[in-house]
Motif scaffolding. Structure first.
Motif, PDB file in Angstrom:
ATOM      1  N   SER A   1       0.814  -1.117  -0.145  1.00 22.58           N
ATOM      2  CA  SER A   1       0.121  -0.096   0.025  1.00 22.58           C
ATOM      3  C   SER A   1       1.148   1.198  -0.180  1.00 22.58           C
ATOM      4  O   SER A   1       1.972   1.200   0.775  1.00 22.58           O
ATOM      5  CB  SER A   1      -0.965  -0.114   1.379  1.00 22.58           C
ATOM      6  OG  SER A   1      -1.523   1.352   1.366  1.00 22.58           O
ATOM      7  N   MET A   2       0.641   2.061  -0.703  1.00 23.61           N
ATOM      8  CA  MET A   2       1.263   3.430  -0.746  1.00 23.61           C
ATOM      9  C   MET A   2       1.318   4.139   0.520  1.00 23.61           C
ATOM     10  O   MET A   2       2.134   5.037   0.878  1.00 23.61           O
ATOM     11  CB  MET A   2       0.838   4.480  -1.843  1.00 23.61           C
ATOM     12  CG  MET A   2      -0.522   4.741  -1.816  1.00 23.61           C
ATOM     13  SD  MET A   2      -1.117   5.725  -3.320  1.00 23.61           S
ATOM     14  CE  MET A   2      -1.404   7.419  -2.367  1.00 23.61           C
ATOM     15  N   HIS A   3      -0.045   3.667   1.307  1.00 24.29           N
ATOM     16  CA  HIS A   3      -0.030   4.347   2.764  1.00 24.29           C
ATOM     17  C   HIS A   3       0.803   3.859   3.702  1.00 24.29           C
ATOM     18  O   HIS A   3       0.861   4.196   4.894  1.00 24.29           O
ATOM     19  CB  HIS A   3      -1.533   4.276   3.175  1.00 24.29           C
ATOM     20  CG  HIS A   3      -2.312   4.858   2.278  1.00 24.29           C
ATOM     21  ND1 HIS A   3      -2.493   6.217   1.909  1.00 24.29           N
ATOM     22  CD2 HIS A   3      -3.299   4.528   1.368  1.00 24.29           C
ATOM     23  CE1 HIS A   3      -3.259   6.487   1.299  1.00 24.29           C
ATOM     24  NE2 HIS A   3      -3.954   5.390   0.679  1.00 24.29           N
ATOM     25  N   ASP A   4       1.403   2.607   3.312  1.00 22.81           N
ATOM     26  CA  ASP A   4       2.384   1.883   4.327  1.00 22.81           C
ATOM     27  C   ASP A   4       3.990   1.961   3.741  1.00 22.81           C
ATOM     28  O   ASP A   4       4.293   0.809   2.766  1.00 22.81           O
ATOM     29  CB  ASP A   4       1.939   0.628   4.431  1.00 22.81           C
ATOM     30  CG  ASP A   4       2.865  -0.370   5.381  1.00 22.81           C
ATOM     31  OD1 ASP A   4       3.945   0.323   6.059  1.00 22.81           O
ATOM     32  OD2 ASP A   4       2.708  -1.426   5.561  1.00 22.81           O
ATOM     33  N   PRO A   5       4.802   2.907   4.103  1.00 21.92           N
ATOM     34  CA  PRO A   5       6.003   2.928   3.474  1.00 21.92           C
ATOM     35  C   PRO A   5       6.870   1.550   3.579  1.00 21.92           C
ATOM     36  O   PRO A   5       7.606   1.311   2.685  1.00 21.92           O
ATOM     37  CB  PRO A   5       7.029   4.106   4.344  1.00 21.92           C
ATOM     38  CG  PRO A   5       5.743   4.868   4.718  1.00 21.92           C
ATOM     39  CD  PRO A   5       4.495   3.804   5.128  1.00 21.92           C
ATOM     40  N   GLY A   6       6.630   1.017   4.791  1.00 20.26           N
ATOM     41  CA  GLY A   6       7.289  -0.400   4.735  1.00 20.26           C
ATOM     42  C   GLY A   6       7.025  -1.413   3.685  1.00 20.26           C
ATOM     43  O   GLY A   6       7.979  -2.074   3.339  1.00 20.26           O
ATOM     44  N   SER A   7       5.849  -1.367   3.189  1.00 24.78           N
ATOM     45  CA  SER A   7       5.606  -2.253   2.230  1.00 24.78           C
ATOM     46  C   SER A   7       6.369  -2.006   0.961  1.00 24.78           C
ATOM     47  O   SER A   7       6.309  -3.053   0.240  1.00 24.78           O
ATOM     48  CB  SER A   7       3.857  -2.220   2.180  1.00 24.78           C
ATOM     49  OG  SER A   7       3.234  -1.104   1.483  1.00 24.78           O
ATOM     50  N   ALA A   8       6.725  -0.767   0.624  1.00 23.29           N
ATOM     51  CA  ALA A   8       7.283  -0.622  -0.763  1.00 23.29           C
ATOM     52  C   ALA A   8       8.713  -1.132  -0.644  1.00 23.29           C
ATOM     53  O   ALA A   8       9.093  -1.709  -1.472  1.00 23.29           O
ATOM     54  CB  ALA A   8       7.276   1.025  -0.986  1.00 23.29           C
ATOM     55  N   ALA A   9       9.262  -0.996   0.558  1.00 18.68           N
ATOM     56  CA  ALA A   9      10.508  -1.602   0.722  1.00 18.68           C
ATOM     57  C   ALA A   9      10.263  -3.307   0.919  1.00 18.68           C
ATOM     58  O   ALA A   9      11.473  -3.756   0.161  1.00 18.68           O
ATOM     59  CB  ALA A   9      10.961  -1.365   2.311  1.00 18.68           C
ATOM     60  N   ALA A  10       9.368  -3.577   1.047  1.00 15.86           N
ATOM     61  CA  ALA A  10       9.067  -5.200   1.151  1.00 15.86           C
ATOM     62  C   ALA A  10       9.137  -5.628  -0.467  1.00 15.86           C
ATOM     63  O   ALA A  10       9.475  -6.625  -0.869  1.00 15.86           O
ATOM     64  CB  ALA A  10       7.865  -5.655   1.918  1.00 15.86           C
ATOM     65  N   VAL A  11       8.554  -4.920  -1.116  1.00 19.06           N
ATOM     66  CA  VAL A  11       8.292  -5.162  -2.580  1.00 19.06           C
ATOM     67  C   VAL A  11       9.582  -5.240  -3.221  1.00 19.06           C
ATOM     68  O   VAL A  11      10.005  -6.032  -3.973  1.00 19.06           O
ATOM     69  CB  VAL A  11       7.333  -4.180  -3.273  1.00 19.06           C
ATOM     70  CG1 VAL A  11       7.216  -4.426  -4.805  1.00 19.06           C
ATOM     71  CG2 VAL A  11       6.018  -4.361  -2.896  1.00 19.06           C
ATOM     72  N   ALA A  12      10.284  -3.913  -2.937  1.00 17.84           N
ATOM     73  CA  ALA A  12      11.881  -3.841  -3.287  1.00 17.84           C
ATOM     74  C   ALA A  12      12.676  -5.159  -2.921  1.00 17.84           C
ATOM     75  O   ALA A  12      13.311  -5.721  -3.852  1.00 17.84           O
ATOM     76  CB  ALA A  12      12.263  -2.629  -3.155  1.00 17.84           C
ATOM     77  N   ASP A  13      12.394  -5.733  -1.803  1.00 13.49           N
ATOM     78  CA  ASP A  13      13.159  -6.645  -1.401  1.00 13.49           C
ATOM     79  C   ASP A  13      12.901  -7.995  -2.217  1.00 13.49           C
ATOM     80  O   ASP A  13      13.804  -8.747  -2.450  1.00 13.49           O
ATOM     81  CB  ASP A  13      12.916  -6.976   0.059  1.00 13.49           C
ATOM     82  CG  ASP A  13      13.496  -5.921   1.188  1.00 13.49           C
ATOM     83  OD1 ASP A  13      14.311  -5.126   0.718  1.00 13.49           O
ATOM     84  OD2 ASP A  13      13.146  -5.877   2.294  1.00 13.49           O
ATOM     85  N   VAL A  14      11.675  -8.280  -2.459  1.00  6.76           N
ATOM     86  CA  VAL A  14      11.450  -9.266  -3.193  1.00  6.76           C
ATOM     87  C   VAL A  14      11.685  -9.366  -4.686  1.00  6.76           C
ATOM     88  O   VAL A  14      12.402 -10.396  -5.099  1.00  6.76           O
ATOM     89  CB  VAL A  14       9.762  -9.499  -3.118  1.00  6.76           C
ATOM     90  CG1 VAL A  14       9.378 -10.638  -4.230  1.00  6.76           C
ATOM     91  CG2 VAL A  14       9.329  -9.876  -1.773  1.00  6.76           C
ATOM     92  N   ILE A  15      11.796  -8.143  -5.176  1.00  8.65           N
ATOM     93  CA  ILE A  15      12.242  -8.075  -6.521  1.00  8.65           C
ATOM     94  C   ILE A  15      14.104  -8.191  -6.525  1.00  8.65           C
ATOM     95  O   ILE A  15      14.292  -8.913  -7.414  1.00  8.65           O
ATOM     96  CB  ILE A  15      11.926  -6.514  -6.868  1.00  8.65           C
ATOM     97  CG1 ILE A  15      10.807  -6.360  -7.490  1.00  8.65           C
ATOM     98  CG2 ILE A  15      12.829  -5.936  -8.307  1.00  8.65           C
ATOM     99  CD1 ILE A  15      10.272  -4.720  -7.451  1.00  8.65           C
ATOM    100  N   GLU A  16      14.316  -7.455  -5.555  1.00  6.85           N
ATOM    101  CA  GLU A  16      16.020  -7.995  -5.467  1.00  6.85           C
ATOM    102  C   GLU A  16      16.217  -9.337  -5.059  1.00  6.85           C
ATOM    103  O   GLU A  16      17.074  -9.950  -5.894  1.00  6.85           O
ATOM    104  CB  GLU A  16      16.586  -7.191  -4.330  1.00  6.85           C
ATOM    105  CG  GLU A  16      17.960  -6.957  -4.348  1.00  6.85           C
ATOM    106  CD  GLU A  16      18.779  -7.059  -5.668  1.00  6.85           C
ATOM    107  OE1 GLU A  16      19.784  -7.772  -5.945  1.00  6.85           O
ATOM    108  OE2 GLU A  16      18.254  -6.022  -6.513  1.00  6.85           O
ATOM    109  N   GLU A  17      15.531 -10.205  -4.434  1.00  5.14           N
ATOM    110  CA  GLU A  17      15.561 -11.478  -4.037  1.00  5.14           C
ATOM    111  C   GLU A  17      15.264 -12.177  -5.459  1.00  5.14           C
ATOM    112  O   GLU A  17      16.295 -13.145  -5.963  1.00  5.14           O
ATOM    113  CB  GLU A  17      14.895 -11.852  -2.948  1.00  5.14           C
ATOM    114  CG  GLU A  17      14.995 -13.395  -2.712  1.00  5.14           C
ATOM    115  CD  GLU A  17      14.069 -13.941  -1.824  1.00  5.14           C
ATOM    116  OE1 GLU A  17      13.903 -15.111  -1.567  1.00  5.14           O
ATOM    117  OE2 GLU A  17      13.410 -13.117  -0.993  1.00  5.14           O
TER     118      GLU A  17
END
Length: 129
Positions: free
Chosen positions: A36-52
């Protein structure tokens, strides 16, 4: 926020669908996460999955192999487009296509046969088309 239950249900539906599909590559099983764009931590989680994903597929050589397949496919796409462009400019081709299309439309020849005849006429060693 208010859409969180809907997002969770959608994610569960996607997980269920993925459970019956075979992964494209054995090195990586697709993962479903919500963000969610309302949860800054979730963007980081998406980036982590992409990097993994990139790291895992890179170690397996799958990204390089996929890029090689894509390169071949793109070269064929451009070659087809170029050949069709050149074919349309060849003397006699438009007339030949018109004649063969009329025969196919009248039912006296399958469209596939008409197309094959165009190719044969153009690729024949003494082709004037």
């Amino acid at each position: 926020g208010a859409k969180k239950p809907v997002a969770k249900a959608a994610a569960q539906d996607i997980r269920a669908a993925l459970s019956v599909l075979r992964p494209r590559d054995a090195a990586w099983a697709p993962r479903v996460i919500t963000s969610s764009m309302h949860d800054p931590g979730s963007a980081a989680a998406v980036a982590d999955v992409i990097e993994e994903f990139r790291a895992t597929m890179g170690r397996a050589g799958a990204l390089r192999a996929r890029r090689a397949e894509q390169a071949v496919s793109r070269v064929w796409e451009h070659a087809r487009a170029d050949v069709l462009h050149r074919l349309g400019g060849m003397p006699g081709v438009q007339a030949l296509i018109g004649e063969l299309a009329a025969s196919a439309a009248a039912g006296s020849m399958p469209y596939s046969r008409a197309g094959s005849l165009v190719g044969a006429a153009v690729l024949a060693p003494d082709a004037d088309a």
